[in-house]
Write an enzyme that holds these catalytic residues in place. Structure first.
Site, PDB file in Angstrom:
ATOM      1  N   PRO A 300      24.494 -34.159 -39.881  1.00 11.42           N
ATOM      2  CA  PRO A 300      25.823 -34.317 -40.503  1.00 11.42           C
ATOM      3  C   PRO A 300      25.728 -34.113 -42.010  1.00 11.42           C
ATOM      4  CG  PRO A 300      24.925 -36.454 -39.851  1.00 11.42           C
ATOM      5  CD  PRO A 300      23.942 -35.426 -39.397  1.00 11.42           C
ATOM      6  N   THR A 302      26.943 -33.556 -45.674  1.00 13.49           N
ATOM      7  CA  THR A 302      28.102 -33.793 -46.541  1.00 13.49           C
ATOM      8  C   THR A 302      28.464 -32.514 -47.289  1.00 13.49           C
ATOM      9  OG1 THR A 302      27.402 -36.091 -46.806  1.00 13.49           O
ATOM     10  CG2 THR A 302      29.001 -35.258 -48.379  1.00 13.49           C
ATOM     11  N   CYS A 385      21.936 -42.797 -46.125  1.00 18.28           N
ATOM     12  CA  CYS A 385      22.555 -42.258 -47.339  1.00 18.28           C
ATOM     13  C   CYS A 385      21.901 -42.868 -48.582  1.00 18.28           C
ATOM     14  CB  CYS A 385      24.050 -42.531 -47.343  1.00 18.28           C
ATOM     15  SG  CYS A 385      24.901 -41.827 -48.766  1.00 18.28           S
ATOM     16  N   LYS A 424      21.059 -43.213 -37.849  1.00 16.96           N
ATOM     17  CA  LYS A 424      20.195 -42.336 -38.658  1.00 16.96           C
ATOM     18  C   LYS A 424      19.608 -43.166 -39.798  1.00 16.96           C
ATOM     19  CE  LYS A 424      20.090 -37.826 -40.995  1.00 16.96           C
ATOM     20  NZ  LYS A 424      19.489 -38.188 -42.285  1.00 16.96           N
ATOM     21  N   HIS A 454      14.598 -39.702 -40.800  1.00 16.56           N
ATOM     22  CA  HIS A 454      14.278 -38.740 -41.865  1.00 16.56           C
ATOM     23  C   HIS A 454      12.977 -39.202 -42.509  1.00 16.56           C
ATOM     24  CE1 HIS A 454      15.751 -36.477 -45.730  1.00 16.56           C
ATOM     25  NE2 HIS A 454      14.584 -36.055 -45.285  1.00 16.56           N
ATOM     26  N   ASN A 486      13.302 -35.631 -38.536  1.00  8.53           N
ATOM     27  CA  ASN A 486      14.061 -34.791 -39.457  1.00  8.53           C
ATOM     28  C   ASN A 486      13.276 -34.619 -40.757  1.00  8.53           C
ATOM     29  OD1 ASN A 486      16.781 -35.436 -41.683  1.00  8.53           O
ATOM     30  ND2 ASN A 486      16.233 -33.457 -40.858  1.00  8.53           N
ATOM     31  N   ASP A 488      12.021 -30.938 -43.436  1.00 14.67           N
ATOM     32  CA  ASP A 488      11.176 -29.789 -43.794  1.00 14.67           C
ATOM     33  C   ASP A 488      10.978 -28.767 -42.677  1.00 14.67           C
ATOM     34  OD1 ASP A 488      10.893 -31.113 -46.178  1.00 14.67           O
ATOM     35  OD2 ASP A 488       8.933 -31.954 -45.714  1.00 14.67           O
ATOM     36  N   ALA A 509      18.517 -29.853 -41.125  1.00 15.83           N
ATOM     37  CA  ALA A 509      19.472 -30.076 -42.220  1.00 15.83           C
ATOM     38  C   ALA A 509      19.391 -28.923 -43.218  1.00 15.83           C
ATOM     39  CB  ALA A 509      19.190 -31.418 -42.887  1.00 15.83           C
ATOM     40  N   ARG A 510      18.504 -29.045 -44.223  1.00 16.14           N
ATOM     41  CA  ARG A 510      18.394 -27.978 -45.228  1.00 16.14           C
ATOM     42  C   ARG A 510      17.968 -26.652 -44.605  1.00 16.14           C
ATOM     43  NH1 ARG A 510      14.491 -29.474 -49.815  1.00 16.14           N
ATOM     44  NH2 ARG A 510      13.359 -30.416 -48.088  1.00 16.14           N
TER      45      ARG A 510
END
EC number: 1.3.1.89
Length: 639
Positions: A300, A302, A385, A424, A454, A486, A488, A509-510
């Protein structure tokens, strides 16, 4: 001997310097490498070779005192000199450690308080909605209406159409934006009447393409606080009665008089096994279940994890998608901008929403509200977050240190939801103090269906690689609870190594932002040397999805442009496979200046905001005269 030793030392020092400079820089084939000046000259000349040195210096803007590129302005002076030529020559005085700290602090993190264009800035004269929607009745405001009613005047002042064909009209048979559409010529008839393709419209009749929109009546009820939360109130009363919700236990009852015993704390009068409750809480076995194992989960994200981007990732093979983080308090207030984050496209078959909050009452109320008003497959709690605004209020990573509140939130939300609850988290809050392994057994006992970890702490952010050894340890502790890892992952090889740690699945993600086709690479177990034409086609699809989602009028076009520019700040970091000396690319390595195999590939590698805007203009036309854009992430490590 002394001279020989001295020369060896000098060579050794030079080698060390070179090694330091190369560290953290991606290895690109020598024939593609270039200098910063030549790179920008090539871009500014629209891909034409510039041979003349004088012309070269003119195009590169030799008088740097007057013109400074956006990326140079964000780069610390000491670092700019170091990155440009690898030496400290030209420095009269080396910067002190205090100055270096100040420069680093200024260049890291996010650009806060960014300027955003207001709706009134998109166009000076806005057409009245009653005219746009071709209402039979006159405008409700009459002569007092602030908007324009003269269609001919509006069309004469309206900017030129971006292109001759309208995606909405060609896809659905009707463009609801009518004369305000920036592609209106393709569907305007005599007297500016909006044309309709009846045959095409029938194909879409009865289909709901986007779900979870905020109903007007619900918005009013939320704003006036007229919504009743029965299940939440019962849970909170039970917490208050017991004094500590964490110690609530059902009494042990013998089987022979089980029907005659009533719990003292029970708010409901019972007669045997029958109660007078209207709504009976679902047992865990009756709740909807999802098999999360061995699936690819799009994080998810942002800002960038919007619906059009999720559609792209879904097309490339993402199994699970989740909406952007939504604040529970804003949802309970009925804020349309927050509810927009919950929208779901019909192609998202396993879709969840992510909530952020710090207190059991608001989080449980929000979960109950969403459970009965929107269509989702799971609800995720954001306990990862890292931003100060959230952390200082006790939310996000802050919940990892507030285990009592965390437990109340999880148990409360679980009691009102009919769908799985997921969480998460990060490895911890402080950089070298991991606490996730202590929380995971509790989360399993509290009824969580999935944990995503993460592999970084809050303080660490992206300064170091994700700790997959620790993720493996946590996956072993979590069993049989599914745990996703999660961090890299930017190639199928990274994904394979991650799965070998024992995790149930992986979250991207990235890696998905840099290359959304990563899902395809993982599923097909190959490196995709995607061409610039194919990448540009992906941007075209994003543009069309954006126009469908945000609108094809001036406001919708500029919203689509804004989110495209946010995404391009990540896309520019991708290095094509064919240019790399060593495949695959590492996510923590910044790309040096290089020339692509064609002009578009080179343009897409630029980290200058001006060049991103140039790409957006190829798809969405020229920017408005008063247009401004400042990227959200400074991404100092890549500049």
């Amino acid at each position: 001997m002394a001279e020989s030793d001295g020369s060896n030392n000098e060579n050794g020092n030079l080698d060390t310097v070179t090694q330091k400079l190369d560290r953290g820089v991606a290895a690109i084939k020598p024939q593609y490498l270039t200098t910063k000046e030549k790179f920008h000259v090539f871009i500014d000349a629209d891909g034409k070779e510039v041979v003349d040195k004088q012309t070269c210096s003119e195009l590169s803007g030799n008088d740097a005192e007057n013109t400074v590129r956006a990326e140079d302005a964000a780069e610390p002076e000491a670092k700019r000199i170091k990155l440009d030529d690898g030496t400290g020559e030209g420095q009269d005085k080396p910067p002190t450690s205090a100055e270096n700290k100040q420069e680093k602090k200024r260049a890291r993190g996010q650009n806060k308080s960014r300027p955003h264009m207001k709706h009134s800035q998109f166009e000076e004269n806005k057409l009245c909605p009653s005219v746009t929607q071709e209402c039979a009745s006159k405008c409700f405001f009459g002569d007092k209406c602030k908007f324009l009613h003269d269609v001919a005047k509006y069309v004469s002042e309206k900017p030129e159409d971006i292109r001759p064909n309208c995606y909405l009209y060609e896809t659905f048979g009707k463009c609801i934006y009518g004369v305000t559409c920036r592609f209106a010529k393709s569907h305007l008839g005599d007297n500016f009447k909006n044309l309709i393709n009846e045959e095409l419209m029938k194909q879409w009749e009865g289909q709901v393409l986007v779900k979870n929109s905020l109903d007007k009546s619900l918005k009013e009820q939320l704003r006036k606080r007229k919504v009743v939360f029965e299940k939440t109130d019962k849970y909170l009363k039970l917490c208050n009665k017991s004094g500590d919700s964490l110690k609530i236990k059902s009494p042990v009852v013998k089987e022979d008089n089980a029907a005659q015993v009533v719990q003292k704390d029970s708010p409901v009068t019972t007669v045997g096994a029958v109660t007078d409750e209207d709504l009976v809480k679902l047992r865990p076995c009756e709740k909807k279940t999802i098999d999360f194992r061995n699936k690819l989960y799009l994080a998810p994200l942002t800002t960038c994890g919007n619906l059009p981007f999720r559609r792209l990732c879904k097309r490339f093979g993402a199994d699970i998608t989740c909406g952007e983080m939504a604040m529970c308090t804003n949802l309970l207030q009925g804020q349309p901008s927050e509810w927009a984050l919950l929208k779901r496209h019909h192609s998202e078959d396993i879709f969840g929403v992510q909530l952020e909050g710090a207190f059991p009452d608001t989080m449980t109320k929000c979960a109950e509200l969403l459970n009965r008003t929107i269509d989702v497959d799971f609800v995720d709690i954001n306990v990862g977050c890292p931003i100060d605004l959230v952390y200082k209020k006790g939310g996000g990573c802050g919940l990892m240190n507030r285990t009592n509140k965390f437990e109340q939130i999880v148990k409360g939300m679980n009691s009102v939801l009919d769908v799985p609850l997921t969480v998460k988290i990060r490895t911890g809050v402080q950089e070298k103090i991991n606490i996730a392994h202590k929380l995971i057994p509790n989360l399993r006992d509290w009824g969580v269906s999935l944990v995503t970890l993460h592999g970084r702490s809050r303080e660490q952010r992206y300064t170091k690689l994700a700790d997959w050894e620790y993720i493996a340890q946590c996956a072993d502790i979590a069993s049989p609870l599914p745990l996703f890892g999660n961090g890299d992952i930017i190639s199928y090889e990274d994904a394979n190594r991650a799965l070998q740690t024992g995790v149930s699945g992986i979250m991207l993600a990235r890696g998905a932002l840099l290359k959304p086709w990563l899902f395809t690479e993982i599923k097909e177990q190959r490196h995709w040397d995607i061409s610039s034409t194919e990448r540009f086609d992906i941007l075209k699809d994003f543009t069309n999805y954006g126009l469908e989602h945000w609108g094809s009028d001036c406001q919708g076009v500029e919203k689509t442009r804004r989110f495209m520019l946010e995404w391009l700040s990540f896309l520019c970091r991708y290095i094509p496979i064919g240019l790399l000396e060593h495949v695959p690319q590492k996510i923590n390595e910044r790309p040096p200046y290089y020339m692509g195999r064609d002009y578009m590939e080179t343009l897409m590698a630029s980290q200058n905001v001006t060049d991103w805007i140039k790409i957006s203009e190829m798809l969405l036309g020229p920017v408005p005269p008063n247009f401004s854009f400042l990227p959200k992430h400074k991404a100092n490590s890549y500049k």
